[in-house]
Design a protein around this motif. Structure first.
Motif, PDB file in Angstrom:
ATOM      1  N   LEU A  84      32.867  42.745  32.257  1.00 55.61           N
ATOM      2  CA  LEU A  84      33.499  43.498  33.332  1.00 55.61           C
ATOM      3  C   LEU A  84      35.006  43.335  33.203  1.00 55.61           C
ATOM      4  O   LEU A  84      35.496  42.224  32.990  1.00 55.61           O
ATOM      5  CB  LEU A  84      33.049  42.986  34.702  1.00 55.61           C
ATOM      6  CG  LEU A  84      31.553  43.033  35.018  1.00 55.61           C
ATOM      7  CD1 LEU A  84      31.307  42.510  36.437  1.00 55.61           C
ATOM      8  CD2 LEU A  84      30.999  44.437  34.868  1.00 55.61           C
ATOM      9  N   ILE A  85      35.732  44.446  33.324  1.00 56.47           N
ATOM     10  CA  ILE A  85      37.191  44.415  33.286  1.00 56.47           C
ATOM     11  C   ILE A  85      37.706  44.896  34.639  1.00 56.47           C
ATOM     12  O   ILE A  85      37.517  46.056  35.011  1.00 56.47           O
ATOM     13  CB  ILE A  85      37.759  45.319  32.173  1.00 56.47           C
ATOM     14  CG1 ILE A  85      37.216  44.904  30.798  1.00 56.47           C
ATOM     15  CG2 ILE A  85      39.293  45.263  32.173  1.00 56.47           C
ATOM     16  CD1 ILE A  85      37.655  45.824  29.669  1.00 56.47           C
ATOM     17  N   PHE A  86      38.339  43.995  35.371  1.00 53.80           N
ATOM     18  CA  PHE A  86      38.899  44.358  36.665  1.00 53.80           C
ATOM     19  C   PHE A  86      40.377  44.711  36.519  1.00 53.80           C
ATOM     20  O   PHE A  86      41.089  44.129  35.697  1.00 53.80           O
ATOM     21  CB  PHE A  86      38.727  43.217  37.673  1.00 53.80           C
ATOM     22  CG  PHE A  86      37.308  43.034  38.104  1.00 53.80           C
ATOM     23  CD1 PHE A  86      36.739  43.891  39.024  1.00 53.80           C
ATOM     24  CD2 PHE A  86      36.528  42.021  37.562  1.00 53.80           C
ATOM     25  CE1 PHE A  86      35.410  43.747  39.413  1.00 53.80           C
ATOM     26  CE2 PHE A  86      35.206  41.864  37.939  1.00 53.80           C
ATOM     27  CZ  PHE A  86      34.641  42.730  38.868  1.00 53.80           C
ATOM     28  N   THR A  87      40.811  45.662  37.323  1.00 51.72           N
ATOM     29  CA  THR A  87      42.184  46.151  37.225  1.00 51.72           C
ATOM     30  C   THR A  87      42.829  46.174  38.606  1.00 51.72           C
ATOM     31  O   THR A  87      42.141  46.253  39.626  1.00 51.72           O
ATOM     32  CB  THR A  87      42.237  47.573  36.640  1.00 51.72           C
ATOM     33  OG1 THR A  87      41.576  48.481  37.548  1.00 51.72           O
ATOM     34  CG2 THR A  87      41.553  47.645  35.281  1.00 51.72           C
ATOM     35  N   ALA A 113      32.219  33.565  34.525  1.00 49.57           N
ATOM     36  CA  ALA A 113      33.651  33.803  34.319  1.00 49.57           C
ATOM     37  C   ALA A 113      33.934  34.276  32.899  1.00 49.57           C
ATOM     38  O   ALA A 113      34.868  35.063  32.678  1.00 49.57           O
ATOM     39  CB  ALA A 113      34.427  32.521  34.616  1.00 49.57           C
ATOM     40  N   ASP A 114      33.159  33.815  31.924  1.00 49.86           N
ATOM     41  CA  ASP A 114      33.376  34.200  30.530  1.00 49.86           C
ATOM     42  C   ASP A 114      33.133  35.688  30.287  1.00 49.86           C
ATOM     43  O   ASP A 114      33.604  36.234  29.279  1.00 49.86           O
ATOM     44  CB  ASP A 114      32.466  33.392  29.600  1.00 49.86           C
ATOM     45  CG  ASP A 114      32.886  31.931  29.501  1.00 49.86           C
ATOM     46  OD1 ASP A 114      34.016  31.612  29.918  1.00 49.86           O
ATOM     47  OD2 ASP A 114      32.076  31.117  29.015  1.00 49.86           O
ATOM     48  N   ASP A 115      32.399  36.325  31.178  1.00 49.64           N
ATOM     49  CA  ASP A 115      32.088  37.749  31.015  1.00 49.64           C
ATOM     50  C   ASP A 115      33.000  38.635  31.860  1.00 49.64           C
ATOM     51  O   ASP A 115      32.739  39.831  32.015  1.00 49.64           O
ATOM     52  CB  ASP A 115      30.630  38.023  31.372  1.00 49.64           C
ATOM     53  CG  ASP A 115      29.673  37.454  30.342  1.00 49.64           C
ATOM     54  OD1 ASP A 115      30.114  37.197  29.203  1.00 49.64           O
ATOM     55  OD2 ASP A 115      28.486  37.252  30.673  1.00 49.64           O
ATOM     56  N   ILE A 116      34.056  38.049  32.409  1.00 49.51           N
ATOM     57  CA  ILE A 116      34.982  38.802  33.247  1.00 49.51           C
ATOM     58  C   ILE A 116      36.389  38.773  32.650  1.00 49.51           C
ATOM     59  O   ILE A 116      36.918  37.708  32.339  1.00 49.51           O
ATOM     60  CB  ILE A 116      35.037  38.238  34.681  1.00 49.51           C
ATOM     61  CG1 ILE A 116      33.650  38.294  35.330  1.00 49.51           C
ATOM     62  CG2 ILE A 116      36.046  39.022  35.523  1.00 49.51           C
ATOM     63  CD1 ILE A 116      33.603  37.642  36.705  1.00 49.51           C
ATOM     64  N   LEU A 117      36.957  39.960  32.474  1.00 54.68           N
ATOM     65  CA  LEU A 117      38.335  40.102  32.012  1.00 54.68           C
ATOM     66  C   LEU A 117      39.111  40.851  33.081  1.00 54.68           C
ATOM     67  O   LEU A 117      38.511  41.553  33.902  1.00 54.68           O
ATOM     68  CB  LEU A 117      38.372  40.879  30.687  1.00 54.68           C
ATOM     69  CG  LEU A 117      37.523  40.309  29.543  1.00 54.68           C
ATOM     70  CD1 LEU A 117      37.420  41.326  28.403  1.00 54.68           C
ATOM     71  CD2 LEU A 117      38.098  38.997  29.045  1.00 54.68           C
ATOM     72  N   TYR A 118      40.424  40.722  33.071  1.00 63.16           N
ATOM     73  CA  TYR A 118      41.183  41.448  34.088  1.00 63.16           C
ATOM     74  C   TYR A 118      42.650  41.594  33.703  1.00 63.16           C
ATOM     75  O   TYR A 118      43.162  40.863  32.856  1.00 63.16           O
ATOM     76  CB  TYR A 118      41.057  40.769  35.449  1.00 63.16           C
ATOM     77  CG  TYR A 118      41.728  39.425  35.575  1.00 63.16           C
ATOM     78  CD1 TYR A 118      42.988  39.299  36.163  1.00 63.16           C
ATOM     79  CD2 TYR A 118      41.097  38.270  35.124  1.00 63.16           C
ATOM     80  CE1 TYR A 118      43.600  38.059  36.301  1.00 63.16           C
ATOM     81  CE2 TYR A 118      41.693  37.020  35.257  1.00 63.16           C
ATOM     82  CZ  TYR A 118      42.947  36.920  35.842  1.00 63.16           C
ATOM     83  OH  TYR A 118      43.553  35.696  35.970  1.00 63.16           O
ATOM     84  N   GLU A 119      43.274  42.573  34.322  1.00 66.50           N
ATOM     85  CA  GLU A 119      44.729  42.742  34.259  1.00 66.50           C
ATOM     86  C   GLU A 119      45.192  42.905  35.695  1.00 66.50           C
ATOM     87  O   GLU A 119      44.509  43.533  36.510  1.00 66.50           O
ATOM     88  CB  GLU A 119      45.112  43.952  33.390  1.00 66.50           C
ATOM     89  CG  GLU A 119      44.725  45.318  33.936  1.00 66.50           C
ATOM     90  CD  GLU A 119      45.662  45.803  35.037  1.00 66.50           C
ATOM     91  OE1 GLU A 119      46.847  45.429  35.019  1.00 66.50           O
ATOM     92  OE2 GLU A 119      45.189  46.533  35.924  1.00 66.50           O
TER      93      GLU A 119
END
Length: 214
Positions: A84-87, A113-119
């Protein structure tokens, strides 16, 4: 009035009417796009889902944002996406960013948490996608599913295409814009923003300078 001047005003008026017809046609086309993408559901798998940012209330997602996060979590749980990529940034310094709120909420729902990315720097849909594109590139993510509200999907899809993203769309199955009046207002608002975006892009291709993307 001379024949030459009458001819000038005739063609001026004709050009004005043609311009109005083109603008109307473009507006109707935008409404059709918004409605089409609001009902378009892709079921194939992808490397990650991009969750477009929405308002956050301190550390809690707003109802609109929560619907987007929940839908992305469902895609993750159904193994349609692996990440998942949160923006989204924050309109006020000192408050948690939209992306951080989304990440926190997803972790509370059991997403590792390892499967979550974000900017956490973007302020609008265009920046959401531009920054998410960089996050994806940095993490060897090639295919994406964009998650947002149904009527927001058309504008996001057009922008993603312009950015060269390998992305499909998946609108939230529910939305706070459920009342007929709210749905109509949101449909017209998104159709207007899509039309403006397209005119800005066409103008840019012709070398004209406009305000950045709506």
């Amino acid at each position: 009035m001379s024949a030459r001047r009458r001819g000038f005003f005739h063609y001026l008026w004709l050009g004005f009417k043609i311009s109005l017809l083109l603008m109307l046609a473009n507006a109707l086309f935008s409404i059709g796009q918004v409605y089409y993408y609001s009902r378009l559901e892709h079921t194939q798998t992808a490397d990650a889902a991009i969750v477009l940012g929405a308002a956050a209330w301190d550390k809690r997602p707003s109802p609109v944002f929560r619907e987007r996060i929940n839908h992305a979590i469902t895609l993750y749980q159904q193994k349609q996406v692996a990440k998942l990529i949160f923006t989204g940034g924050t309109p006020k310094p000192g408050f948690m960013t939209e992306a951080e709120v989304g990440r926190r909420y997803a972790m509370q729902q059991g997403v590792p948490a390892d499967d979550i990315l974000y900017e956490n720097r973007s302020r609008d849909t265009w920046q959401n996608l531009v920054n998410a594109q960089q996050v994806a590139a940095d993490n060897n993510i090639n295919s994406l599913i964009i998650v947002s509200d149904p009527y927001h999907m058309a504008r996001a899809a057009v922008m993603a295409k312009d950015l060269g993203l390998n992305a499909e769309t998946s609108p939230t199955p529910t939305s706070r814009y459920s009342a007929t009046q709210s749905k109509l207002r949101f449909l017209l608002q998104e159709s207007y923003l899509l039309t403006v975006y397209q005119w800005v892009e066409w103008g840019s291709k012709l070398g004209l300078r406009f305000h950045p993307h709506p």
